[in-house]
Design a protein around this motif. Structure first.
Motif, PDB file in Angstrom:
ATOM      1  N   VAL A  18     -12.912 -16.732 -26.465  1.00  0.00           N
ATOM      2  CA  VAL A  18     -13.252 -17.629 -25.362  1.00  0.00           C
ATOM      3  C   VAL A  18     -12.490 -18.928 -25.581  1.00  0.00           C
ATOM      4  CG1 VAL A  18     -15.097 -18.876 -24.179  1.00  0.00           C
ATOM      5  CG2 VAL A  18     -15.579 -16.669 -25.222  1.00  0.00           C
ATOM      6  N   ALA A  19     -11.806 -19.382 -24.545  1.00  0.00           N
ATOM      7  CA  ALA A  19     -11.052 -20.632 -24.628  1.00  0.00           C
ATOM      8  C   ALA A  19     -11.560 -21.583 -23.563  1.00  0.00           C
ATOM      9  CB  ALA A  19      -9.562 -20.365 -24.436  1.00  0.00           C
ATOM     10  N   GLY A  20     -11.504 -22.861 -23.857  1.00  0.00           N
ATOM     11  CA  GLY A  20     -11.919 -23.871 -22.889  1.00  0.00           C
ATOM     12  C   GLY A  20     -11.804 -25.249 -23.495  1.00  0.00           C
ATOM     13  N   THR A  21     -12.489 -26.189 -22.900  1.00  0.00           N
ATOM     14  CA  THR A  21     -12.496 -27.561 -23.380  1.00  0.00           C
ATOM     15  C   THR A  21     -13.867 -27.860 -23.960  1.00  0.00           C
ATOM     16  OG1 THR A  21     -10.926 -28.186 -21.653  1.00  0.00           O
ATOM     17  CG2 THR A  21     -12.120 -29.969 -22.737  1.00  0.00           C
ATOM     18  N   LEU A  22     -13.887 -28.198 -25.239  1.00  0.00           N
ATOM     19  CA  LEU A  22     -15.126 -28.540 -25.925  1.00  0.00           C
ATOM     20  C   LEU A  22     -15.636 -29.871 -25.391  1.00  0.00           C
ATOM     21  CD1 LEU A  22     -17.103 -27.872 -28.269  1.00  0.00           C
ATOM     22  CD2 LEU A  22     -15.568 -29.158 -29.763  1.00  0.00           C
TER      23      LEU A  22
ATOM     24  N   PHE B 292     -25.817 -25.497 -30.674  1.00  0.00           N
ATOM     25  CA  PHE B 292     -25.107 -24.915 -29.536  1.00  0.00           C
ATOM     26  C   PHE B 292     -23.786 -25.632 -29.330  1.00  0.00           C
ATOM     27  CE2 PHE B 292     -29.328 -23.391 -28.701  1.00  0.00           C
ATOM     28  CZ  PHE B 292     -29.111 -22.141 -28.145  1.00  0.00           C
ATOM     29  N   ILE B 293     -22.846 -24.915 -28.753  1.00  0.00           N
ATOM     30  CA  ILE B 293     -21.537 -25.449 -28.434  1.00  0.00           C
ATOM     31  C   ILE B 293     -21.347 -25.306 -26.921  1.00  0.00           C
ATOM     32  CG2 ILE B 293     -20.422 -23.231 -28.944  1.00  0.00           C
ATOM     33  CD1 ILE B 293     -18.012 -24.858 -29.993  1.00  0.00           C
ATOM     34  N   HIS B 294     -20.677 -26.276 -26.310  1.00  0.00           N
ATOM     35  CA  HIS B 294     -20.517 -26.312 -24.857  1.00  0.00           C
ATOM     36  C   HIS B 294     -19.039 -26.416 -24.488  1.00  0.00           C
ATOM     37  CE1 HIS B 294     -24.515 -27.939 -25.795  1.00  0.00           C
ATOM     38  NE2 HIS B 294     -24.886 -27.268 -24.723  1.00  0.00           N
ATOM     39  N   LEU B 295     -18.613 -25.588 -23.528  1.00  0.00           N
ATOM     40  CA  LEU B 295     -17.230 -25.621 -23.043  1.00  0.00           C
ATOM     41  C   LEU B 295     -17.210 -25.804 -21.535  1.00  0.00           C
ATOM     42  CD1 LEU B 295     -15.632 -22.528 -24.871  1.00  0.00           C
ATOM     43  CD2 LEU B 295     -15.769 -24.894 -25.684  1.00  0.00           C
ATOM     44  N   LYS B 296     -16.213 -26.527 -21.062  1.00  0.00           N
ATOM     45  CA  LYS B 296     -15.950 -26.550 -19.628  1.00  0.00           C
ATOM     46  C   LYS B 296     -14.633 -25.820 -19.420  1.00  0.00           C
ATOM     47  CE  LYS B 296     -13.403 -30.851 -18.909  1.00  0.00           C
ATOM     48  NZ  LYS B 296     -13.377 -32.148 -18.239  1.00  0.00           N
ATOM     49  N   ASP B 297     -14.419 -25.357 -18.205  1.00  0.00           N
ATOM     50  CA  ASP B 297     -13.208 -24.598 -17.865  1.00  0.00           C
ATOM     51  C   ASP B 297     -13.015 -23.423 -18.820  1.00  0.00           C
ATOM     52  OD1 ASP B 297     -12.753 -26.426 -15.810  1.00  0.00           O
ATOM     53  OD2 ASP B 297     -11.499 -27.698 -17.066  1.00  0.00           O
ATOM     54  N   ALA B 298     -14.100 -22.750 -19.147  1.00  0.00           N
ATOM     55  CA  ALA B 298     -14.070 -21.653 -20.110  1.00  0.00           C
ATOM     56  C   ALA B 298     -13.503 -20.381 -19.488  1.00  0.00           C
ATOM     57  CB  ALA B 298     -15.477 -21.375 -20.634  1.00  0.00           C
ATOM     58  N   ALA B 299     -12.798 -19.614 -20.311  1.00  0.00           N
ATOM     59  CA  ALA B 299     -12.247 -18.336 -19.874  1.00  0.00           C
ATOM     60  C   ALA B 299     -12.247 -17.374 -21.056  1.00  0.00           C
ATOM     61  CB  ALA B 299     -10.832 -18.520 -19.353  1.00  0.00           C
ATOM     62  N   TYR B 300     -12.502 -16.108 -20.765  1.00  0.00           N
ATOM     63  CA  TYR B 300     -12.405 -15.064 -21.782  1.00  0.00           C
ATOM     64  C   TYR B 300     -10.955 -14.600 -21.827  1.00  0.00           C
ATOM     65  CZ  TYR B 300     -17.466 -14.902 -21.826  1.00  0.00           C
ATOM     66  OH  TYR B 300     -18.792 -15.237 -21.950  1.00  0.00           O
ATOM     67  N   ILE B 301     -10.456 -14.372 -23.023  1.00  0.00           N
ATOM     68  CA  ILE B 301      -9.084 -13.911 -23.196  1.00  0.00           C
ATOM     69  C   ILE B 301      -9.137 -12.476 -23.709  1.00  0.00           C
ATOM     70  CG2 ILE B 301      -6.893 -14.292 -24.376  1.00  0.00           C
ATOM     71  CD1 ILE B 301      -7.759 -17.208 -24.748  1.00  0.00           C
ATOM     72  N   SER B 302      -8.380 -11.603 -23.075  1.00  0.00           N
ATOM     73  CA  SER B 302      -8.339 -10.214 -23.523  1.00  0.00           C
ATOM     74  C   SER B 302      -6.919  -9.885 -23.973  1.00  0.00           C
ATOM     75  CB  SER B 302      -8.772  -9.272 -22.392  1.00  0.00           C
ATOM     76  OG  SER B 302      -7.782  -9.234 -21.386  1.00  0.00           O
ATOM     77  N   ALA B 303      -6.761  -8.711 -24.550  1.00  0.00           N
ATOM     78  CA  ALA B 303      -5.443  -8.273 -25.014  1.00  0.00           C
ATOM     79  C   ALA B 303      -4.470  -8.123 -23.851  1.00  0.00           C
ATOM     80  CB  ALA B 303      -5.570  -6.956 -25.764  1.00  0.00           C
ATOM     81  N   ASN B 304      -4.979  -7.960 -22.642  1.00  0.00           N
ATOM     82  CA  ASN B 304      -4.127  -7.771 -21.472  1.00  0.00           C
ATOM     83  C   ASN B 304      -3.603  -9.071 -20.878  1.00  0.00           C
ATOM     84  OD1 ASN B 304      -4.648  -5.049 -21.702  1.00  0.00           O
ATOM     85  ND2 ASN B 304      -6.380  -5.119 -20.302  1.00  0.00           N
ATOM     86  N   THR B 305      -4.163 -10.211 -21.285  1.00  0.00           N
ATOM     87  CA  THR B 305      -3.692 -11.492 -20.766  1.00  0.00           C
ATOM     88  C   THR B 305      -3.074 -12.293 -21.894  1.00  0.00           C
ATOM     89  OG1 THR B 305      -5.830 -12.546 -21.134  1.00  0.00           O
ATOM     90  CG2 THR B 305      -5.456 -11.589 -18.956  1.00  0.00           C
TER      91      THR B 305
END
Length: 137
Positions: free
Chosen positions: A40-44, A100-113
């Motif tokens: 998961v990538a985003g802005t902490l 807990f950790i909080h992200l904005k603009d979060a996205a899951y990253i897969s092997a296909n992207t």
């Protein structure tokens, strides 16, 4: 929040420093998390920013009843968080750490992207579930 001895798996010094920067100083940091094989990538962001963002997102809901309910519920959660933080500060419990950790603009990253798809998703997860992370200041 939990006392360190109650939640030992969350006392990574680097992660705690990053969380302190976001919570106490309002800093936002690009981060990628590895959680049980999921990336998961985003802005902490700090909890206050997280709740403000959720409330703003709720205000964009088209259904007026749902908009009102979501706004109220997340405002209540934000106020409870603020109250809890004030109580902690009054008691001077410096041994408290985030759970807990909080992200904005979060996205899951897969092997296909190759790179995360930009989204406006708000993400919240347990810190003790994180297997690894990378960040960019």
């Amino acid at each position: 929040m939990a006392k360190k001895e109650e939640n030992v798996s969350t006392d990574d010094a680097v992660m705690q420093m990053l969380l302190d920067l976001t919570d106490k100083d309002g800093v936002e940091i690009g981060i990628t998390l590895n959680i049980s094989g999921t990336v998961v990538a985003g802005t902490l962001v700090g909890p206050h920013t997280y709740y403000e963002g959720i409330i703003a997102s709720a205000d964009e809901v088209e259904n007026s009843t749902l908009k009102h309910v979501l706004h109220k519920k997340f405002t209540d959660l934000k106020e409870a968080y603020i109250s809890e933080r004030q109580e902690e500060e009054e008691k001077k419990k410096q041994d408290m750490i985030a759970t807990f950790i909080h992200l904005k603009d979060a996205a899951y990253i897969s092997a296909n992207t190759q790179s995360p798809i930009k989204s406006h998703a708000w993400w919240r997860g347990r810190i003790d579930s994180i297997d690894g992370f990378s960040f960019k200041l």
